[in-house]
Design a protein around this motif. Structure first.
Motif, PDB file in Angstrom:
ATOM      1  N   SER A  45      48.984  84.608   5.162  1.00 47.69           N
ATOM      2  CA  SER A  45      49.755  86.848   5.189  1.00 47.69           C
ATOM      3  C   SER A  45      50.408  86.285   4.042  1.00 47.69           C
ATOM      4  N   ASN A  46      51.284  85.661   4.598  1.00 46.37           N
ATOM      5  CA  ASN A  46      52.219  85.602   3.377  1.00 46.37           C
ATOM      6  C   ASN A  46      52.693  84.828   2.484  1.00 46.37           C
ATOM      7  N   TRP A  47      52.024  84.190   2.645  1.00 52.60           N
ATOM      8  CA  TRP A  47      52.174  82.379   1.247  1.00 52.60           C
ATOM      9  C   TRP A  47      50.962  83.511   0.502  1.00 52.60           C
ATOM     10  N   LYS A  48      49.668  83.748   1.004  1.00 53.18           N
ATOM     11  CA  LYS A  48      49.387  84.244  -0.067  1.00 53.18           C
ATOM     12  C   LYS A  48      50.058  85.730  -0.438  1.00 53.18           C
ATOM     13  N   GLN A  49      50.304  86.153  -0.037  1.00 56.92           N
ATOM     14  CA  GLN A  49      50.556  87.808  -0.222  1.00 56.92           C
ATOM     15  C   GLN A  49      51.611  87.729  -2.016  1.00 56.92           C
ATOM     16  N   GLN A  50      52.744  86.660  -1.496  1.00 54.36           N
ATOM     17  CA  GLN A  50      53.545  86.060  -2.147  1.00 54.36           C
ATOM     18  C   GLN A  50      53.168  85.434  -3.869  1.00 54.36           C
ATOM     19  N   THR A  51      51.991  84.880  -3.200  1.00 56.85           N
ATOM     20  CA  THR A  51      51.894  83.187  -4.409  1.00 56.85           C
ATOM     21  C   THR A  51      50.775  84.208  -5.674  1.00 56.85           C
ATOM     22  N   SER A  52      49.928  85.509  -5.052  1.00 53.54           N
ATOM     23  CA  SER A  52      49.457  86.358  -5.452  1.00 53.54           C
ATOM     24  C   SER A  52      50.272  87.206  -5.760  1.00 53.54           C
ATOM     25  N   SER A  53      51.457  87.336  -5.678  1.00 57.31           N
ATOM     26  CA  SER A  53      51.970  89.018  -6.213  1.00 57.31           C
ATOM     27  C   SER A  53      52.399  88.541  -7.986  1.00 57.31           C
ATOM     28  N   ILE A  54      52.561  86.952  -7.932  1.00 58.36           N
ATOM     29  CA  ILE A  54      53.359  86.078  -9.074  1.00 58.36           C
ATOM     30  C   ILE A  54      52.091  85.699 -10.001  1.00 58.36           C
ATOM     31  N   SER A  55      51.493  85.882  -8.998  1.00 62.92           N
ATOM     32  CA  SER A  55      50.012  85.169  -9.854  1.00 62.92           C
ATOM     33  C   SER A  55      49.975  83.299  -9.960  1.00 62.92           C
ATOM     34  N   MET A  56      51.002  82.750  -9.269  1.00 63.29           N
ATOM     35  CA  MET A  56      51.274  81.516  -9.339  1.00 63.29           C
ATOM     36  C   MET A  56      49.267  80.575  -9.508  1.00 63.29           C
ATOM     37  N   SER A  57      49.584  79.705 -10.298  1.00 65.64           N
ATOM     38  CA  SER A  57      48.131  78.968 -10.383  1.00 65.64           C
ATOM     39  C   SER A  57      48.422  77.638  -9.625  1.00 65.64           C
ATOM     40  N   HIS A  58      49.484  77.025  -9.588  1.00 64.74           N
ATOM     41  CA  HIS A  58      49.488  74.977  -9.660  1.00 64.74           C
ATOM     42  C   HIS A  58      51.039  76.008  -8.663  1.00 64.74           C
ATOM     43  N   LEU A  59      50.899  75.112  -7.262  1.00 67.70           N
ATOM     44  CA  LEU A  59      51.833  74.774  -6.655  1.00 67.70           C
ATOM     45  C   LEU A  59      53.361  73.886  -7.433  1.00 67.70           C
ATOM     46  N   ARG A  60      53.890  73.618  -6.992  1.00 70.65           N
ATOM     47  CA  ARG A  60      55.227  72.734  -7.030  1.00 70.65           C
ATOM     48  C   ARG A  60      55.701  71.332  -6.752  1.00 70.65           C
ATOM     49  N   SER A  61      54.568  71.485  -5.286  1.00 74.28           N
ATOM     50  CA  SER A  61      54.400  70.454  -4.479  1.00 74.28           C
ATOM     51  C   SER A  61      53.311  69.161  -5.333  1.00 74.28           C
TER      52      SER A  61
END
Length: 383
Positions: A45-61
């Motif tokens: 839940s937290n992961w999805k909320q935070q990545t959505s809040s900044i509109s992240m498209s791709h990970l850094r991994s």
């Protein structure tokens, strides 16, 4: 009070908790021997909320870092379900957020982990009674042979000293005060993703960073994702202070992958974003950088997150019960299996003095599984 019994309790269903649960099943664990508990309603839940809040498209991994113990699982999943090549970026194959989340959800469902998941359960205290750990939540008592603590750090946001009630952290959920003019403070990957998001919405964006934009494909040098690159780190053994300095020196906060930095630079060149380099200061209720007052009232801080001090968590009772050792910086003294005391394991920010600079990253969850699960499963089979 409801009482649950289990062989293994995993506290936390973020990326690390999910990785450990899925890896446990992949390596022969029994579903009926596992409980996963999380304070939020759903896993990730937290992961999805935070990545959505900044509109992240791709990970850094990279493509081999995900929630499975099989390094090829994400690529195999993408091939099986015909994800296009744009879901892997650059030579490292950095996966799209959509692909990563879909694979995580599919793996979770494949092992029926929802049947053993207790959401909306805040662990209040952990202590040991005889041979078993007793975890009290807001709803029940969970009695477990072993406990893995995978609570991460994402809840504890960091705001600068100059921030007031008009400033908010980017990961705070209330975004109702968004305006057409925003100042974003921070130079790392979170800040740059958020700048792109707001600029794409047509907002006037001012980006304030302490130094020029810095490129780094990962949080630290890739060599620290493998044993050879960590030789010098491991030679320090229990010199915890030097190890902490090593991690601080090698991590690269305030940086972002090349493609994201180039995207923001293009926005700056086209005047869609104003970039100011300097320190923010408060004077008479107003914010200034280099003596110039910042325009607009909306200030969003992308200034990091940090773990709660371990003594301020639900672990305090068990710390006091066994006088568990802490390093000079206040983190747990763990062995190579990430075990603090028999049957109690910790991951993420609490394990970085064992795993190294990438302990908090997705890689850190996989490495935690490699260190914890073989010993834990062997112990379960011998009982």
């Amino acid at each position: 009070m409801i009482v649950e019994n289990t062989k293994l309790l995993i506290i936390g269903a973020g990326v690390h908790g999910m990785t450990l649960a899925i890896s446990y099943m992949e390596q022969g664990g029994c579903l009926e021997d596992l409980i996963i508990v999380d304070r939020l309603t759903d896993p990730l839940s937290n992961w999805k909320q935070q990545t959505s809040s900044i509109s992240m498209s791709h990970l850094r991994s990279t493509r081999v870092h995900h929630v499975s113990s099989n390094p090829h699982a994400l690529k195999q999943f993408a091939s099986r379900y015909a994800y296009r090549s744009n879901h892997f970026k650059d030579t490292f194959g950095r996966p799209s957020l959509e692909l990563f989340n879909d694979h995580a959800e599919s793996s979770w469902n494949a092992y029926r982990l929802d049947e053993r998941f207790l959401g909306n359960e805040q662990v209040m205290t952990l202590r040991k009674d005889g041979a078993h750990y007793h975890a009290r939540t807001n709803h029940r008592l969970i009695i477990a042979n072993s406990v893995i603590v995978a609570i991460g750090q994402s809840e504890n946001v960091v705001l600068p000293e100059w921030a007031d009630e008009q400033c908010r952290h980017v990961f705070e959920k209330d975004q109702s005060d968004e305006s057409n003019q925003v100042t974003v403070v921070g130079g790392g990957i979170t800040a740059l993703h958020y700048v792109v998001k707001r600029a794409n919405q047509g907002h006037r964006v001012t980006l304030v960073t302490r130094r020029p934009l810095e490129v780094s494909q990962f949080d630290a040098d890739r060599q620290f994702m493998g044993p050879k690159g960590l030789d010098d780190f491991h030679r320090l053994k229990q010199d915890w202070t030097t190890k902490r300095s090593f991690i601080a020196r090698e991590r690269k906060p305030g940086s972002a992958p090349n493609d994201l930095v180039l995207k923001v630079k293009r926005l700056i060149q086209t005047n869609a974003v104003t970039h100011i380099i300097g320190e923010v200061e408060r004077d008479s209720g107003s914010l200034f950088v280099n003596g110039e007052q910042l325009a607009g009232k909306e200030v969003v801080c992308c200034t990091g997150i940090r773990p709660h001090p371990v003594k301020e968590t639900f672990l305090q009772p068990v710390i006091e019960q066994f006088n568990l050792p802490l390093t000079p910086c206040g983190t747990p003294v763990l062995n190579e299996h990430l075990e603090w005391t028999p049957g109690l394991y910790l991951t993420g920010p609490y394990a970085d003095l064992i795993i190294g600079p990438f302990s908090r990253a997705i890689y850190g969850g996989q490495e935690a599984a490699r260190r914890i699960l073989p010993q834990l499963l062997a112990t379960q089979k011998s009982v």
